[in-house]
Design an enzyme around this catalytic site. Structure first.
Site, PDB file in Angstrom:
ATOM      1  N   ASP A 292      19.799 -18.516 -10.263  1.00 53.70           N
ATOM      2  CA  ASP A 292      19.918 -17.893 -11.422  1.00 53.70           C
ATOM      3  C   ASP A 292      20.997 -18.556 -12.576  1.00 53.70           C
ATOM      4  O   ASP A 292      21.527 -19.640 -12.225  1.00 53.70           O
ATOM      5  CB  ASP A 292      20.648 -16.315 -11.193  1.00 53.70           C
ATOM      6  CG  ASP A 292      20.610 -15.278 -12.468  1.00 53.70           C
ATOM      7  OD1 ASP A 292      20.035 -15.576 -13.314  1.00 53.70           O
ATOM      8  OD2 ASP A 292      21.520 -14.520 -12.265  1.00 53.70           O
ATOM      9  N   HIS A 293      20.737 -18.058 -13.672  1.00 53.88           N
ATOM     10  CA  HIS A 293      21.639 -18.780 -14.818  1.00 53.88           C
ATOM     11  C   HIS A 293      22.843 -17.868 -15.018  1.00 53.88           C
ATOM     12  O   HIS A 293      22.447 -16.720 -15.413  1.00 53.88           O
ATOM     13  CB  HIS A 293      20.789 -18.780 -16.159  1.00 53.88           C
ATOM     14  CG  HIS A 293      19.908 -19.916 -15.940  1.00 53.88           C
ATOM     15  ND1 HIS A 293      18.363 -20.045 -16.631  1.00 53.88           N
ATOM     16  CD2 HIS A 293      19.906 -21.053 -15.461  1.00 53.88           C
ATOM     17  CE1 HIS A 293      17.842 -20.839 -16.406  1.00 53.88           C
ATOM     18  NE2 HIS A 293      18.656 -21.587 -15.819  1.00 53.88           N
ATOM     19  N   PHE A 469      20.021 -12.699 -16.346  1.00 55.83           N
ATOM     20  CA  PHE A 469      18.729 -12.002 -15.886  1.00 55.83           C
ATOM     21  C   PHE A 469      17.729 -12.965 -15.491  1.00 55.83           C
ATOM     22  O   PHE A 469      16.479 -12.663 -15.790  1.00 55.83           O
ATOM     23  CB  PHE A 469      18.125 -10.882 -16.702  1.00 55.83           C
ATOM     24  CG  PHE A 469      19.370 -10.383 -17.323  1.00 55.83           C
ATOM     25  CD1 PHE A 469      20.542  -9.652 -16.949  1.00 55.83           C
ATOM     26  CD2 PHE A 469      19.557 -10.361 -18.980  1.00 55.83           C
ATOM     27  CE1 PHE A 469      21.576  -8.982 -17.550  1.00 55.83           C
ATOM     28  CE2 PHE A 469      20.665  -9.714 -19.921  1.00 55.83           C
ATOM     29  CZ  PHE A 469      21.507  -9.083 -19.054  1.00 55.83           C
ATOM     30  N   HIS A 470      18.012 -14.051 -14.822  1.00 54.00           N
ATOM     31  CA  HIS A 470      16.803 -14.965 -14.686  1.00 54.00           C
ATOM     32  C   HIS A 470      16.697 -15.324 -13.092  1.00 54.00           C
ATOM     33  O   HIS A 470      16.660 -16.375 -12.548  1.00 54.00           O
ATOM     34  CB  HIS A 470      17.250 -16.334 -15.214  1.00 54.00           C
ATOM     35  CG  HIS A 470      16.941 -16.234 -16.478  1.00 54.00           C
ATOM     36  ND1 HIS A 470      17.714 -17.421 -17.539  1.00 54.00           N
ATOM     37  CD2 HIS A 470      16.585 -15.470 -17.650  1.00 54.00           C
ATOM     38  CE1 HIS A 470      17.426 -17.188 -18.637  1.00 54.00           C
ATOM     39  NE2 HIS A 470      16.839 -15.651 -18.812  1.00 54.00           N
ATOM     40  N   PRO A 471      16.814 -14.334 -11.991  1.00 54.79           N
ATOM     41  CA  PRO A 471      16.687 -14.472 -10.707  1.00 54.79           C
ATOM     42  C   PRO A 471      15.219 -15.145 -10.387  1.00 54.79           C
ATOM     43  O   PRO A 471      14.320 -14.631 -10.764  1.00 54.79           O
ATOM     44  CB  PRO A 471      17.196 -13.343  -9.844  1.00 54.79           C
ATOM     45  CG  PRO A 471      16.808 -12.346 -10.920  1.00 54.79           C
ATOM     46  CD  PRO A 471      17.017 -12.858 -12.345  1.00 54.79           C
TER      47      PRO A 471
END
Length: 532
Positions: A292-293, A469-471
């Site tokens: 994630d980021h 919100f980048h999983p």
């Protein structure tokens, strides 16, 4: 049991694409299952409505991560869409494809057909680009991509300041090399959100060969030996079974897809046996490789130039914002989660950018707070694009209605902590040392200019860090022992089962992940149709 050729689990960013493409052939009987409800909440469709939909249990799964020791033992909310359109219905609407090298590395890892030149046609196929057709952009796709309908002097000045430090101005981050600073494009059509439900599903939902069932929570995938034959799901209090004649496609996302595989008997056999789950296939990589980021959120006070804080806090200001949207479909209500984007290098010697800025012309104590600060300030967030830390999604119960454990392990490698510190210092330099910002008398409100050592600045900023919100990555594509799907997205050693969503990414892309997820679904749909 009712029979279908294809059963798609999850009507999110990928699932809606698949439903559209697979049902184009009237001979294919397609079932689309969605655990959430219909996308009728009006805030879904107003771009700035993510402030109202994220953390709202009617449309968001409202996951929370396990506490991470490396970010001061914090647990972080991890929003994921629970409605038609999935996360594309509640996300920040930002359209970024990543870098060409991201996909070339996927190919170098042994994944045939996934280089930049291979995937670019699918980005173009999905896209309806407001600016018109070009070598890199398409105009015939269902996904509307448009320029933001807001420009602010503060954001223009950040571009000018970044340029002083070798970050050029850019008006297109989606041509493969995204170094630069400029306004994000967004998935918006005429002032309204264009989710995959709006773009892909709405125009075709009345096809007679497509059935859509909402509020259908999948219990498990049904097997005969290692062949998938159907799916069981709860509809209210009833358990329903449906049969698949051809394929089941898992598109439940980076959290949902590994959970459904695990409760269905695909995963680490030792862990599954302890939960009393019958093992169908021992795949140790299911739920591993989570990436994630992590977004750091420093805040800078300014003078002699306006942010949006006071306007948003004022009743008259909010009324004027609402009126501008009603009359012109422009202004702050059309904003994506961030307005200005920047891609930069944490070290000048780096081959390509490894930092991303999301610059917001406002500030608040906590993301999603009900009130902005009562002074003019802005939030130039910064994230490491290619973290080396890896987390897990692991079930603790055989019941798929019980949330899996999400352990991100943010900043668990020295490399990630060093890049984080360099990113925060670069932001500080742009704001505090540029000639551009000098006239605005900037003041570092958070974490404070006195915090200078790498470890201390990372620790101080960890109190306010959030996911962007980048999983991705929990059912990764590849050929090693930890991969879950092969390059045709078929689950290894299983018949008639594919995973097509963000979970198949071997490595996270260098930017926002929704556009890549839609591309994966477009390419995956072609594979299913052509039986590759």
């Amino acid at each position: 049991m009712e029979n279908f050729d294809f059963i798609i689990i999850g009507a999110g960013s990928a699932g809606c694409v698949l439903a559209n493409r697979l049902s184009e052939n009237s001979k294919n009987k397609v079932l689309l299952l969605e655990a959430g409800g219909k996308d009728t909440n009006p805030w879904i469709h107003i771009p700035v409505g993510y402030f109202k939909t994220m953390h709202n249990p009617s449309v968001d799964w409202c996951y929370k991560t396990e506490p991470d020791e490396t970010i001061n033992n914090r647990s972080i909310p991890c929003p994921r869409g629970k409605t038609l359109g999935g996360s594309s219905s509640i996300n920040g609407l930002l359209y970024i494809r990543g870098q060409d090298r991201d996909y070339d590395i996927w190919r170098q890892l042994g994944n045939k057909g996934w280089s930049w030149n291979d995937v670019l046609p699918y980005f173009k196929k999905a896209e309806n680009q407001e600016r018109g057709s070009s070598e890199f952009h398409g105009i015939d796709g269902p996904l509307y991509v448009s320029d933001q309908r807001i420009k602010l002097p503060l954001l223009d000045e950040f571009q000018n300041a970044a340029e002083e430090f070798g970050i050029p101005k850019s008006n297109d981050f989606n041509k493969g090399n995204n170094l630069g600073c400029g306004y994000f494009q967004v998935t918006v059509k005429k002032g309204f959100r264009c989710s995959t439900a709006v773009g892909y599903l709405n125009p075709i939902k009345k096809r007679t060969n497509l059935k859509i069932i909402t509020n259908a929570h999948v219990k498990k995938i049904i097997f005969e030996g290692r062949k998938v034959v159907g799916v069981s799901f709860w509809k209210k209090d009833s358990l329903v079974e449906v049969k698949s004649n051809k394929e089941v496609i898992l598109s439940a996302g980076t959290i949902g897809s590994p959970q459904i595989l695990q409760v269905s008997g695909i995963g680490n056999s030792d862990k599954l046996k302890k939960l009393g789950i019958e093992v169908v296939n021992d795949l140790k990589g299911v739920g591993e490789n989570l990436q994630d980021h992590l977004m750091f959120r420093p805040v800078y006070k300014i003078k002699n130039i306006k942010s949006l804080n006071k306007k948003i806090n004022s009743l008259i200001g909010r009324l004027s914002i609402g009126l501008e949207y009603i009359l012109f479909r422009s202004g702050p209500m059309t904003m994506g989660a961030s307005q200005l984007c920047g891609f930069a290098k944490s070290d000048p010697q780096n081959e390509r950018p490894d930092l991303q800025f999301h610059v917001q012309p406002m500030s608040m104590d906590k993301l999603g707070a009900t009130k902005n600060h009562d002074f003019d300030a802005f939030t130039p967030t910064v994230a490491n694009l290619r973290p080396t830390s890896r987390g897990t999604v692991a079930i603790e119960n055989h019941d798929s209605r019980v949330y899996a454990k999400i352990k991100m392990n943010y900043l668990s490698t020295d490399e990630d902590r060093i890049v984080a510190a360099k990113g925060l210092k670069l932001v500080r330099k742009i704001v505090m040392e540029s000639k551009t910002f000098k006239k605005y008398e900037p003041e570092e409100y958070r974490p404070g200019i006195h915090v200078t050592e790498n470890e201390k600045i990372v620790k101080a900023c960890s109190d306010f860090a959030q996911t962007i919100f980048h999983p991705v990555g929990t059912c990764k594509m590849g050929n090693d022992e930890m991969s879950v799907v092969s390059d045709d997205l078929k689950v290894k050693n299983i018949e008639n089962l594919r995973v097509i969503d963000a979970s198949i990414m071997p490595n996270i892309t260098s930017g926002n992940t929704n556009a890549p997820t839609i591309m994966i679904a477009e390419k995956g749909a072609d594979m299913v149709i052509n039986n590759k």
